[in-house]
Structure formats: structure tokens, C-alpha cells
Scaffold this motif. Structure first.
Motif, PDB file in Angstrom:
ATOM      1  N   ASP A 377      -1.964   3.357   3.821  1.00 37.10           N
ATOM      2  CA  ASP A 377      -0.914   4.248   4.311  1.00 37.10           C
ATOM      3  C   ASP A 377      -1.280   5.709   4.056  1.00 37.10           C
ATOM      4  N   MET A 431       3.901  -4.250   1.693  1.00 37.10           N
ATOM      5  CA  MET A 431       2.744  -3.374   1.581  1.00 37.10           C
ATOM      6  C   MET A 431       1.493  -4.021   2.175  1.00 37.10           C
ATOM      7  N   ILE A 434       1.850  -3.275   5.756  1.00 39.39           N
ATOM      8  CA  ILE A 434       1.449  -1.888   5.991  1.00 39.39           C
ATOM      9  C   ILE A 434      -0.071  -1.770   6.017  1.00 39.39           C
ATOM     10  N   SER A 497       8.944   2.284   6.367  1.00 43.40           N
ATOM     11  CA  SER A 497       7.661   1.623   6.581  1.00 43.40           C
ATOM     12  C   SER A 497       7.282   1.454   8.040  1.00 43.40           C
TER      13      SER A 497
END
Length: 621
Positions: A377, A431, A434, A497
């Protein structure tokens, strides 16, 4: 027992290490030569562990302090019945340290400069070096232009033109103070100045050279100018809480180890998450997750020119871990060290008796799946500045995506580093999603376009699992664990997100559930409720409070976001510093300080609010 309120400490940095200075004029924390080195002053954690005092002798003197604009040079104005004294403290920056090169050539010297502005002021100086967290009481001796301390593997030199009285042994009749203490009292008349410089070197190396009063004054001014040169290049944010956002950017830069680009989680160890508890951890290391998110904060509060250095550091530190099928280590020393084994220092009583004091951090061996998403990210958000990625960095990022794709269903310790059985956390899965999502977007830069079909399939599988197993219809929110019903503030990150549209009712439901179920009564947010394998009760988490403000902002609940943001920011110290947590009963700051995560949260929430306000503003034409 050491117990100065955590909020009473000022933070100094030279891009290599840091110091904390109390409102009373005492340096109670200094590690040399690096953030994670043993402390030479640690009265922060035990009254007998060393300090360096400079203040008026009059106990009724009143101190007003501030940072000089755009930097980390501390100015304290002391007002006495007889006159006014101005003290400036800093960790010296190198002669050529300017702009993006801030801290590269720092000499490792603590500087203290005092000037009597009016009348006359009696001052007192106490120098009590205690290397290795107070284990060593060195022998002090007068030398030309100061005092030298010898003991253990290091030597310290205090440069001063004051005549210092040395208390060397309890058996010496002339000794008036604690053995291993140098003290001086003097009177400064209007216009008179005093300079003090403290430095450390290996005991078996070259002899330290003293600093003149003129050099001290000149270097304090030069250090102030160096910080301003950095701010002139970096401080571009305009919006809510502008001054605090800029201060946070300076703090985040101050927590950066300039030689490598590593960012430490905090400047201290073992300031407790709850008074009297054993929730005492060493945060003087760089976490992949924390540092990646902090880089996002620097992007908003400052600018991302240091991004390439940051990613290069992690590529070198991780080396071939992922290629060998190992999980990415979640944290490193600021030089890239791997072994951060945790140990206790039983000779230190801890802040307000909160023990044990720890150095090292046992979490370095934990498996935490969220690190891959944090890394990708950060790269995604900074992609315009990463066009010429080095091959090791590209290899690391591709391997991080592949590892997330292969292991997203495996249990881990989660973002909160639970010291108990591993579990499948919703935030960890998010995550990993992501990591895949950002990896797909970055595939051209990473030379990985051939992998995007497979990455897309796995990304969609992760999303489906989160939406079915992570959502709890009865609770009306995404929960901490798959199939669980406990709330977790980390699920607020779903709002930012891209997993779901900001206006999705499940996003709003999670925001409302966390705000209602994890509030501490002050309107601050807890990380979670329930057992976590540790004794005692921790405080309310400032980062989570700012996450709530950010989530409210991105879902266009502007007034609510503004209220929560200002509520959390209201716990900043008079110098704009934030620790990790707030005592729900007293409102006092708790935990290590300054805490990168807390300042990061403030920065990102303020930026999100600024964008929400702009979206709401009527457009001309």
C-alpha cells in the motif's frame, strides 16, 4: 520512583538518536549513538539511572517552553523574581545537513545553551551519566574545558567552562552529592551565556575533543536552520489542525534513522500501556507495518522524497527471506539487524513502578500477515516517486504479493501482536487483499504483468471470505476474527481500503459498532475488549481514535469526524506530542513517546477530513 508525567517530556532528535527533556529542565532519556542503543540517561525509568539538569536554582522559577518554528530545537523561557533565562536544547545536526540530507552527518552531540535575557539568574547544572541503562556509575574527572566520565565500554565528555564539583565516592569527605555526579552553581547576568555539550565515544577509541561555548551557540543556530530547511521542502499540508499536522511531520522525521531510512515506532522503551502493569515494550525498532504506514503520513505531512531510501532499506534487511519460503520478519533494528531478542532489566524499577523494563522485543519472531499489505500500500500510494525501483526492491514487493497470496488463510498474531495462540484475523486478511490489489496495480512497474490473472483470482477469493466469514450479521459489523463476534478497531480500515464503497451499509455499520462498543467513556477508542494473554488493563488507543475520525471523514460524516479528530488531538502535549495511549480514568498520556502510529493517525485523519470538506464545498461554474 520515576514518575514525571509522560506528557511533560520534550523530544529531540538528530536523525540518529533521540533525547527527552522534562519541563523542569532535565534530560531524562538519551541513548547513544542510536535510537536502540543503551541509554546513558534513563531517569525516565528509574530515579538512579542518570540525568542532565540545567535550570534556575530558584525552585519557584516558571518555565514556558516551545519548539522553535519548523524544527525540533527546544526553547524554554524561565522567569524568576530576579530575571529571565532562555535555554535552548537540541541534538546537533551536521554542518552540511540540509533538506533531504537532514541527519546524514550528525555528530552525536547533545547541546544545551543558556542566556540571561534580563536581570540576573542563579543556575544549577547536574550531570549524572549512567551508561548501560544505569548499570554503570562511571568515574568522573575534571579535564581541560569540562568533565570526563569513564566506565564500561564508553566514555562521556561534558564540555563546559563552568567549574564543576565532582562527587566521586561516598567515603570522600568533600563529596556532597551522589557518587559519579558533577554539579555547578553560577550566576548569569543580563547578556551572559553558557554552553554545555555532551558526547560519547568508545572507551578504546580516539580521545574526545571538547566544544567551545562559541561553537555550541553557533551549532544550535545551525541546527535550527537545518530543521527549517527540511520543513521548507516538506511541509505542504493545508487544512484542519495544520500546526499539529506539521508538528507530527517533524516528529515522524525525527523518528527516522537517517543513515538507513528506517523509522522507529517510538523513541522509548517500557513506558507502560497501563500504570503498574507489565505491558511494557521496547519500541525503538522499525516495524514493517508501522514504518510503511508512517511513510504515508510523511507523504501527507511532508513529502515522499525519502521513499526510495525507505524501500531500499527493507529490501536489504529482508534479503532472501521471502524467496526462501520464510515469512517476512515483521521488524528490524534501525541498521537492519534481525535478532531483537527480548530481555528484562531487573535493576530498573520502571516508570511509576511499571515493570519489567524490557530491551529487545519478542514480537520479532511473530508471524503477522498484515505486513505485506502495508508494504504494498505504501508503494502504491508513492508510485509516482518510485519509477526507478532498484531490482532488490522490485523483488521484495513481488515476493510480498506472492507470499500474501499463498498464506492469507493461515492464522497469525495479528496487528496487535497477541501473545497467545494464533488466529485468523479479519484485519490480516484485509491487508492480504490490499497486497494483491495494490500488486495488481503496480504490476507494470514491478515487471509482473504475467502474474495479474492469478493475483486477481486470489484477491477476489480473499474479498469473498471477508464478506462472508468476517461479517457478523448479529453484531452488524465486521469482527476481529473470522466467525467471531468481538469488535476490533482495526476493522475501521475497511472504510479506507477500497474493499467496499465508502457508502456501503456494512462499512457504516462497522463504524457505528466500533464507536459504540469500543468507546472508553471519554470518546476515545479501545483496540478491542476481552483477554489478550496479558495482565492488567491498557489505556485507550489514540491511533484507533484517529482511525475512527478518518473512517467518518471518508464516509462524508464530516461533523462527526471533526468532533472525533479534535477530541483525540486534544490529548497532545503542550508541545504537540502524542504517546500511544490515554488513561481512561485520568486522561493522562500512557505508553512510549513520541509514538509514530499516533502522529500518523492524526495526520491521515486530518487529511481525510480536509478532503471531505472539499468534497462538500459548492463548486463554482
Amino acid at each position: 520512583m520515576s514518575g514525571t508525567p509522560i506528557a511533560e517530556h520534550a523530544f529531540l532528535s538528530d536523525g540518529h538518536t533521540s533525547a527527552l527533556v522534562t519541563r523542569e529542565g532535565s534530560v531524562d532519556w538519551l541513548c547513544l549513538p542510536r535510537f536502540d542503543s543503551p541509554a546513558v540517561f534513563a531517569r525516565l525509568l528509574d530515579d538512579e539511572a542518570g540525568h542532565f539538569l540545567l535550570r534556575p536554582a530558584n525552585p519557584d522559577a516558571v518555565a514556558v517552553r516551545r519548539y522553535l518554528p519548523q524544527g525540533l530545537v527546544l526553547e524554554t523561557v524561565w522567569t524568576c523574581a530576579t530575571g529571565t533565562l532562555v535555554v535552548r536544547d537540541c541534538l546537533a545536526l551536521g554542518r552540511h545537513d540540509r533538506g533531504h540530507d537532514l541527519g546524514q552527518t550528525s555528530p552525536g552531540v547533545l547541546l544545551r545553551h543558556a542566556r540571561c535575557e534580563s536581570g540576573q539568574v542563579d543556575i544549577v547544572v547536574q550531570w549524572v551519566p549512567r551508561p548501560e541503562f544505569g548499570l554503570i556509575h562511571p568515574r568522573l574527572a575534571a579535564t581541560s574545558g569540562g568533565v570526563v566520565a569513564r566506565g564500561g565500554a564508553t566514555v562521556q565528555l561534558l564540555s563546559t567552562n563552568l567549574p564543576m564539583t565532582i562527587s566521586e565516592s561516598r567515603t570522600t569527605r568533600e563529596s556532597r552529592g551522589e557518587p559519579g555526579t558533577a554539579e555547578a552553581r553560577a550566576t548569569l547576568e543580563a547578556g551572559e551565556q553558557l554552553g554545555l555539550a555532551m558526547q560519547q565515544a568508545p572507551a578504546w577509541g580516539e580521545e574526545l575533543k571538547g566544544w567551545s561555548a562559541r561553537r555550541i551557540a553557533r551549532t544550535v543556530d545551525r541546527t535550527d536552520a537545518a530543521w527549517r530547511s527540511w520543513s521548507d521542502l516538506h511541509q505542504r499540508y493545508r487544512g484542519p489542525l495544520e500546526r499539529l499536522v506539521h508538528r507530527s511531520g517533524l516528529v515522524l522525521q525525527g523518528l527516522t534513522y537517517a543513515p538507513s531510512g528506517a523509522i522507529v515506532a517510538a523513541a522509548t522503551t517500557s513506558l507502560p500501556e497501563g500504570v503498574g502493569t507489565d505491558r511494557t515494550w521496547d519500541y525503538r525498532y522499525t516495524w514493517v507495518r508501522d514504518a510503511s504506514l508512517t511513510l504515508r503520513g510523511l507523504w501527507v505531512a511532508a513529502c515522499p522524497d525519502e521513499a526510495a531510501r525507505f524501500f531500499a532499506f527493507f529490501a536489504r534487511a529482508a534479503a532472501t527471506q521471502l524467496e526462501r519460503g520464510l515469512p517476512l520478519q515483521i521488524m528490524f533494528g534501525v541498521g537492519g539487524e534481525r535478532d531483537l531478542s527480548e530481555r528484562e532489566l531487573p535493576h530498573l524499577h520502571g516508570w511509576r513502578g511499571s515493570a519489567p523494563v524490557r530491551v529487545g522485543n519478542g514480537a520479532w519472531t511473530q508471524r503477522q500477515q498484515d505486513v505485506y499489505g502495508a508494504l504494498l500500500d505504501a508503494a502504491y500510494r508513492l508510485r509516482p516517486y518510485l519509477s526507478d525501483l532498484e531490482e532488490p526492491t522490485r523483488t521484495l514487493l513481488v515476493a510480498a504479493v506472492e507470499t500474501a497470496a499463498a498464506t492469507w488463510q493461515e492464522p497469525d498474531q495479528g496487528i496487535w501482536e497477541i501473545r497467545g495462540p494464533a488466529a485468523r484475523y479479519v484485519h490480516s486478511a484485509l491487508m492480504c487483499w490490499i497486497a494483491l490489489d495494490r500488486g495488481i496495480s503496480l504490476a507494470p512497474e514491478l515487471g509482473a504483468t504475467d502474474r495479474t490473472p492469478r493475483w486477481t483470482t486470489i484477491r477476489d477469493q480473499i474479498k469473498a471470505a471477508i464478506l462472508t466469514e468476517g461479517w457478523n450479521e448479529r453484531v452488524g459489523a465486521f469482527t476481529q476474527r473470522f466467525g467471531g463476534d468481538e469488535l476490533d478497531a482495526a476493522t475501521l480500515l475497511i472504510a479506507t481500503s477500497g474493499l467496499l464503497p465508502a457508502n456501503d451499509p456494512r462499512v457504516r455499520g462497522t463504524i457505528d459498532a466500533v464507536a459504540a462498543g469500543l468507546s472508553d467513556g471519554r470518546g476515545l477508542i479501545l483496540r478491542y475488549r476481552g483477554g489478550d494473554g496479558l495482565d492488567g488493563v491498557e489505556g485507550s488507543f489514540l491511533l484507533c481514535t484517529f482511525w475512527l475520525a478518518e473512517a467518518l471523514a471518508v464516509t462524508d460524516r464530516v461533523e462527526e469526524a471533526e468532533t472525533v479528530l479534535h477530541r483525540g488531538a486534544g490529548y497532545a502535549s503542550d508541545l504537540g506530542l502524542l504517546s500511544e495511549e490515554v488513561d481512561a480514568a485520568t486522561g493522562e498520556l500512557l505508553g512510549n513517546i513520541p509514538q509514530a502510529f499516533s502522529h500518523l493517525g492524526l495526520v491521515l485523519a486530518a487529511h481525510a477530513l480536509a478532503e471531505a470538506i472539499e468534497r462538500r464545498a459548492p463548486r463554482s461554474g
